[in-house]
Every structure is written in structure tokens, then in C-alpha cells.
Design a protein around this motif. Sequence first.
Motif, PDB file in Angstrom:
ATOM      1  N   ALA A 190      12.976  65.184  63.271  1.00  0.00           N
ATOM      2  CA  ALA A 190      14.228  65.374  63.998  1.00  0.00           C
ATOM      3  C   ALA A 190      15.197  64.231  63.717  1.00  0.00           C
ATOM      4  N   ALA A 191      14.674  62.999  63.636  1.00  0.00           N
ATOM      5  CA  ALA A 191      15.543  61.853  63.346  1.00  0.00           C
ATOM      6  C   ALA A 191      16.105  61.916  61.938  1.00  0.00           C
ATOM      7  N   SER A 192      15.349  62.497  61.011  1.00  0.00           N
ATOM      8  CA  SER A 192      15.842  62.579  59.629  1.00  0.00           C
ATOM      9  C   SER A 192      17.018  63.538  59.490  1.00  0.00           C
ATOM     10  N   LEU A 193      17.215  64.430  60.454  1.00  0.00           N
ATOM     11  CA  LEU A 193      18.331  65.372  60.403  1.00  0.00           C
ATOM     12  C   LEU A 193      19.613  64.809  60.992  1.00  0.00           C
ATOM     13  N   VAL A 194      19.520  63.678  61.691  1.00  0.00           N
ATOM     14  CA  VAL A 194      20.701  63.096  62.327  1.00  0.00           C
ATOM     15  C   VAL A 194      21.547  62.407  61.260  1.00  0.00           C
ATOM     16  N   HIS A 198      25.540  58.212  62.811  1.00  0.00           N
ATOM     17  CA  HIS A 198      25.317  58.375  64.244  1.00  0.00           C
ATOM     18  C   HIS A 198      23.875  58.068  64.655  1.00  0.00           C
ATOM     19  N   LEU A 199      23.033  57.668  63.716  1.00  0.00           N
ATOM     20  CA  LEU A 199      21.618  57.461  64.034  1.00  0.00           C
ATOM     21  C   LEU A 199      21.397  56.389  65.099  1.00  0.00           C
ATOM     22  N   PRO A 200      22.070  55.221  65.054  1.00  0.00           N
ATOM     23  CA  PRO A 200      21.819  54.223  66.115  1.00  0.00           C
ATOM     24  C   PRO A 200      22.154  54.738  67.511  1.00  0.00           C
ATOM     25  N   VAL A 201      23.288  55.416  67.635  1.00  0.00           N
ATOM     26  CA  VAL A 201      23.693  55.920  68.950  1.00  0.00           C
ATOM     27  C   VAL A 201      22.727  56.998  69.428  1.00  0.00           C
ATOM     28  N   VAL A 202      22.364  57.942  68.540  1.00  0.00           N
ATOM     29  CA  VAL A 202      21.452  59.025  68.917  1.00  0.00           C
ATOM     30  C   VAL A 202      20.081  58.459  69.280  1.00  0.00           C
ATOM     31  N   SER A 203      19.596  57.472  68.525  1.00  0.00           N
ATOM     32  CA  SER A 203      18.297  56.864  68.837  1.00  0.00           C
ATOM     33  C   SER A 203      18.322  56.180  70.195  1.00  0.00           C
TER      34      SER A 203
END
Length: 395
Positions: A190-194, A198-203
Motif C-alpha cells: 500500500a505504501a508503494s502506491l503512494v 506525499h509519502l511522508p504526510v501519508v505515513s
Amino acid sequence: MNDTKALGDIARFVRRLQWALVALATGWLVWLMGPILTPFVVAALLGWLGDPLVDRLERAGRSRNLSVILVFALMALLLALSLLILMPMLQRQVATLVQSLPHYRDWFAETAVPWLEQRTRLELSTWLDPEYLIEQLRVHWERAGGFATTALGYLSRSGFAVFAMVANVVLIPVLTFFFLRDWDVFVERAASLVPRDHLPVVSRLAEESSEMLGGFLRGQFTVMLVLGAMYGIGLWAIGLDLGLLIGIVAGLLTFVPYLGPASGLIFGVIAALVQYGDWKHVAGVLAVFGIGQVIESYWLTPKLVGDRIGLHPVAVIFAVLAGGQLFGFLGMLLALPVAAVANVLLRYAHERYTQSRLYAGRAPAIVVPAERATESGIVIVGDDVEDDGEGEDKA
């Protein structure tokens, strides 16, 4: 310049419209596949709740498979012990309830209804007269026949419903094992699709949602067990035949704020009045739930739950009822996770809003008196101030 800005606004609007359509389509699919998704959602919740313990065992030096087997066996053992202890007890309580139904009916017709009629001046006993009910059934026979047809149709499909329920019960442990084993893999995919930007904010938001909801569910489940045992033992100690059943139901309903103690208190008072008919046992019921509420408010909830979910009790009740109305039992399962994620997103949106120019406005202009502005070499043009460059040299 204006054309470029207009095109950018249009593109932004189209992107938002696309996301809105995706959200609507997702909700529609969840509504259609609710009965099928229920065991998957239950298994995913169990896998998510058990994953921290699996990770802890892994960090202690055990393999992932062994850790999953140990956690899964522990969960199955707890469930088996609960069933072995509770099922015979509940069976006896339900049998007692069935035997006591005539007493409750007589008390309701001979005591509760006359008391209500005396204070409300309403003729309630007429609606409970068997002859009147038979006459109403005869008058509205067509409607009753239609209802009977619907009921028979439902009963004819009940075989499939029972089969689906058994299939779900069998599927849940199997799916839970796979969710426990591959939970980290699902998270990584799921993280690889972000998008990378935006990965830091989504994490960050995902971690906050997981910590908030995980702590709330684990703590609330413990509170439910403790209160159910406390209410059941307390009502049984004061002599209520249905005390254990009422206590267990009140403990389970504690998941919805105020609903558990309120319903348990009402059922307990009615049971005390039907069984004993005196105020001494009613006072005992009030004492049991009063002590339980004090312990929950000042010790259980602050220690085990705290304010992890950050939602007002009214919001929790609305989320559960709205989820049940929209998506049935699946919606009730998803209500609190969705509410917790929405709460985290709202906090993030509030944080961004308070840092935006819309909230803070433009930087305030420096107001300089005219005399000091002339001495400092600042030229006043209209309402603005401007430095002619000589003020610094003169200083």
C-alpha cells in the motif's frame, strides 16, 4: 497569465471531481458487497490488532511464521475459553428468561400499564387486549397476509442465510491467520502506491490513525470485559435471576457510550421489580451500576482508553448508527475506524488551515508616525510607507 491560471483551476477541479467519483464508486461497491466483505473486515481488524504482538515476538528473535502461530494460537485459546465459560452460562440465563416471560407479561399488563395510564391519562390497556388484537388482525387481514408471505419467503431463504453465516464463521480464522502473516507485506504494498511527494504526510497520518484506533479498540475491549463481569457478578450477588445476562449485555453495549449502562440499568430495574417488587433490590441495581460508572469514569477509561480516539461520545454514537444504516453490520464494524481516520484528517486539515494565509491574513503593515517618518527618511505615499534609502545613511 490569466489563461494559465484558469486552466490550472479547471485541472484542479477535474482532479477533485475524479476523486469524488472514485469515493462514490467505492462506497457503492462496499454497499453491494457488504455481506461478502464482513468476514474480511473482521479478519483484517483481528490481524491488525495482533500484528504489534507478532512484531514484538519477531524482535525477540523468533521467526515470522512462529510468531504468527503463537499469536494465532493465543487468540484461538482466549476465544475457546470464553465460549466454554460463557456459552453454558448464557444458555442457562436464556432458559431462565424464557421461563420468566409470563411473569414479565403479567407485571407489564397488571402493574406497569395501569401505572402509566394513571399518569398519562392514555388508554394503553386496550391495545394489549387479546380480543382487540384479534379483531385488528381480522380487519387488516390482507396486510397481515402480505406480511406472512414476506416472512415465509424469508424463511425459505433462511437455509442460504445459515449457510452463509457458517461460511463466514469458518472463513474468519483462516483469513485472520493470513492477515497476521502478511500484514507487513500488505502495508508495504500500500505504501508503494503512494506518490513519493506525499509519502511522508501519508505515513504520518497512517501512523497516527493506527496508534489512535488501536489503543482505543484494545482499551475499550478490556473495559467491556471488566464492566460486563462487574455488572453480571453484582446483579447476581443481589439476587437477580437474570443478573448475569443483563450484566453481559450491558458490558457489550458499553462500546457505544452511555448505551451500555443506561440499557443495563433499565433492564435491571425491571427485573428487580418483576422478581421482587420492592425498592430494596431496585436500590441494589442502582448501586451496582453507580459503582460501575464511578470505576469506569475514574479508573478504567482513563487508564485503558484515555482520549485516544479523540471523538466526542455523540460523534461515536452517530458514526455507529450511520454506518449501520448505510452498510448494515459491515458499516457498524467500519464506523469507528473510518471515524478515527476522518478525525486524524480533520486535525491535519486544521493544522494546515491555521498555517495558511487564509487564516493568518497578509503581514500587517508597519505604522510609523509622520514626524518620525520624516526624520528617518521614509517617504509617505498615500497609505503606504516607503524608504528613500537615506534613512539608513542618516542613522
